[in-house]
Design a protein around this motif. Sequence first.
Motif, PDB file in Angstrom:
ATOM      1  N   UNK A  88       0.768  -1.209   0.097  1.00 46.53           N
ATOM      2  CA  UNK A  88       0.035   0.157   0.102  1.00 46.53           C
ATOM      3  C   UNK A  88       1.070   1.190   0.070  1.00 46.53           C
ATOM      4  N   UNK A  89       0.369   2.324  -0.585  1.00 43.10           N
ATOM      5  CA  UNK A  89       0.952   3.671  -0.718  1.00 43.10           C
ATOM      6  C   UNK A  89       1.106   4.321   0.699  1.00 43.10           C
ATOM      7  N   UNK A  90       2.184   5.158   0.991  1.00 39.45           N
ATOM      8  CA  UNK A  90       1.946   6.114   2.058  1.00 39.45           C
ATOM      9  C   UNK A  90       0.979   7.201   1.785  1.00 39.45           C
ATOM     10  N   UNK A  91       0.085   7.297   2.847  1.00 39.34           N
ATOM     11  CA  UNK A  91      -0.965   8.087   2.601  1.00 39.34           C
ATOM     12  C   UNK A  91      -1.168   9.271   3.871  1.00 39.34           C
ATOM     13  N   UNK A  92      -1.935  10.230   3.262  1.00 36.67           N
ATOM     14  CA  UNK A  92      -2.000  11.164   4.364  1.00 36.67           C
ATOM     15  C   UNK A  92      -3.422  10.947   5.148  1.00 36.67           C
ATOM     16  N   UNK A  93      -3.724  11.449   6.080  1.00 39.99           N
ATOM     17  CA  UNK A  93      -4.658  11.174   7.115  1.00 39.99           C
ATOM     18  C   UNK A  93      -5.970  10.682   6.461  1.00 39.99           C
ATOM     19  N   UNK A  94      -6.741  11.430   5.689  1.00 37.52           N
ATOM     20  CA  UNK A  94      -7.884  11.295   5.179  1.00 37.52           C
ATOM     21  C   UNK A  94      -7.776  10.607   3.504  1.00 37.52           C
ATOM     22  N   UNK A  95      -6.571  10.413   3.110  1.00 43.68           N
ATOM     23  CA  UNK A  95      -6.623   9.767   1.700  1.00 43.68           C
ATOM     24  C   UNK A  95      -6.996   8.573   1.791  1.00 43.68           C
TER      25      UNK A  95
END
Length: 332
Positions: A88-95
């Motif tokens: 999985x990709x690194x994500x921002x909080x609400x992404x």
Amino acid sequence: MPLFSFHAARLAAAGLLLTLALSARAQHFTPAPRDTSFTTHSAFVKAKKQHPSITVARPPVPKNVRTAPGLTYCTLPGGRELKLDVFYPKAKRRQQFPAVLIVHGGGWRSGDRAQHHPLAQQLAARGYVALTAEYRLSTEAPYPAAVQDLKTAVRWLRAHARSYHIDTTRVASWGFSAGGQLAALLGTTNGDPLFEAGPCYRSRSSRVQAIVDADGTLAFIHPESGEGDDRKGPSAATLWFGASKTERPDLWQQAAPLNHVSAQTPPILFINSGVARMHAGRDDLRRQLDALGIYSEVQGFPEAPHPFPLFNPWFEPTVQYTVNFLNKVFGK
């Protein structure tokens, strides 16, 4: 009852319980026999004879990809644990990201989920949560256990969507060879109770919103199909169904994605080699989709061997065809 008889009965009962317990433990820890006839190496050695310039696709792992390997997505009665890996990709909080369940091939009998780790890593680098799941092969359980397991894996990913930032409204199945047949059957049987077995996450949906079928048959009993030739011994499909197509044609027809197309069928991408029998029924299925107004497309490598997704130079175009299709279907 005399005292000695009472004690003897108790000892006999205790012995029986111990025997049953040991038997249960033995069953619990005894894995199914493993068929290693289809591996990346064996496929490479065979394909290289006709394509001497090919290489096994092992690109570097992209830096923005995280991995959660060896997760149990369901524990079956008897203690059998079904495993999957998440990329999985690194994500921002609400992404949130769409998800792709990747299904390996191997004639419903062999193969391994790790064969598609490179694909999963590349999809994750492009903004998808990619899962490679094992399923019970024909050495362990006959049809329809495999598709039931994979539907359970889809339910698992929805149950764990928050952990991996998954958009549960955008889930795809991707499969190669026997895995392509399973990915297509999974998607064409959305909501069919026959395939919704298993004890895990039953309150979640197993629906997928897109299918990518890489050289997986769409029909078993069909003029274009090469499945079920038992003249030299039981074929892979015969072993999976537990009966030949003359003995149980109902099962062979039931497992054909071609026979499940409906208005609920999601869009499908077909990626094919030059081995025509590996996509039997594709054109008939596309005609049904056209009549229903459901989008499909075909991308092909006419010069490629059947296991093309595992090798360069076809690996990167396969990734790109997949991403382009899913981006279009999912509105990315």
